[in-house]
Design a protein around this motif. Structure first.
Motif, PDB file in Angstrom:
ATOM      1  N   TRP A   1       2.580   0.139  12.891  1.00 24.32           N
ATOM      2  CA  TRP A   1       1.471  -0.258  11.921  1.00 24.32           C
ATOM      3  C   TRP A   1       1.392   0.813  10.955  1.00 24.32           C
ATOM      4  CZ3 TRP A   1      -1.165  -4.379  10.274  1.00 24.32           C
ATOM      5  CH2 TRP A   1      -2.456  -4.103   9.382  1.00 24.32           C
TER       6      TRP A   1
ATOM      7  N   GLU B   1      -5.915  -4.620  11.206  1.00 20.35           N
ATOM      8  CA  GLU B   1      -5.539  -3.576  12.079  1.00 20.35           C
ATOM      9  C   GLU B   1      -5.592  -4.288  13.535  1.00 20.35           C
ATOM     10  OE1 GLU B   1      -5.545   1.167  13.412  1.00 20.35           O
ATOM     11  OE2 GLU B   1      -6.816   0.441  11.895  1.00 20.35           O
TER      12      GLU B   1
ATOM     13  N   HIS C   1      -3.074  -6.765  13.742  1.00 21.08           N
ATOM     14  CA  HIS C   1      -1.676  -6.182  13.045  1.00 21.08           C
ATOM     15  C   HIS C   1      -1.125  -7.178  12.140  1.00 21.08           C
ATOM     16  CE1 HIS C   1      -1.994  -3.947  17.185  1.00 21.08           C
ATOM     17  NE2 HIS C   1      -2.067  -2.744  16.389  1.00 21.08           N
TER      18      HIS C   1
END
Length: 216
Positions: free
Chosen positions: A17, A69, A72
């Motif tokens: 990521w 986040e 993801h």
């Protein structure tokens, strides 16, 4: 048109990521792309595409519309216009990262709209080109993410937040994205034939126009 691709990288989801948000690291793996500016959300740059003997340059921006986040998941909205022609390109790229066998699987869905010369290839050829380019990108990114052998020096750890790009550190692409080469030999022959026919027609039209002007 909608295209789907998937690739894997040999690192954890969190590291993958951070790497995909690190434009300085990713940009050299994108064939034909040049990054001019990045402020953490918006990328400004250009992409050179070669169609037979013709090279087309698209200039535009790409904006991270979403960076989730926890899930993801990231969404990138990109748009560009030919610098010397009326052609345009727009894409919404949605990427989702999932842990798999000690690495990370990256699923990419692209909603693509192209006008101008590259649009003549159609969905089938563009899908095959996309497959080959994603493969090249994945191999390049995996190489950059693979830890260096012992004694080769420590690799810098990616930061959680993207930092502004030092453009002096981002190399210019060595060559434009060659659609005929990326399409593979079988498809390239069909496309090259189509390009050749189009060029021949253009020559005939130009000669006919020149004759009409002389008669006038």
């Amino acid at each position: 048109m909608e295209l789907h691709h998937e690739f894997t990288v040999p690192v954890s989801v969190d590291e993958a990521w951070r790497a995909l948000l690190d434009i300085e690291r990713v940009a050299p793996c994108l064939p034909g792309a040049t990054v001019e500016e990045y402020d953490g959300k918006t990328v400004t740059g250009s992409v050179k595409v070669k169609v037979g003997p013709v090279t087309v340059t698209y200039r535009g921006t790409a904006v991270f519309e979403e960076q989730d986040e926890s899930a993801h998941r990231m969404v990138l909205l990109a748009s560009g216009r030919e610098t010397r022609g009326p052609g345009t390109a727009r894409a919404t790229v949605t990427s989702t990262l999932t842990g798999r066998d000690g690495g990370t699987a990256v699923s990419v869905r692209t909603d693509l709209a192209v006008t101008g010369r590259p649009a003549q290839f159609g969905r089938g050829v563009l899908a095959e080109v996309g497959d080959r380019l994603v493969g090249e990108f994945a191999a390049c990114l995996s190489e950059r993410l693979t830890p260096a052998p012992a004694g080769a020096g420590e690799q810098p750890t990616p930061t959680a937040e993207p930092r502004p790009v030092d453009l002096a550190e981002v190399p210019e692409p060595s060559e434009p994205l060659d659609l005929l080469r990326a399409a593979g030999p079988a498809v390239a022959k069909r496309v090259a034939a189509a390009v050749g026919v189009a060029a021949a027609v253009a020559v005939v039209v130009a000669v006919a126009r020149a004759r009409r002007r002389r008669r006038a």
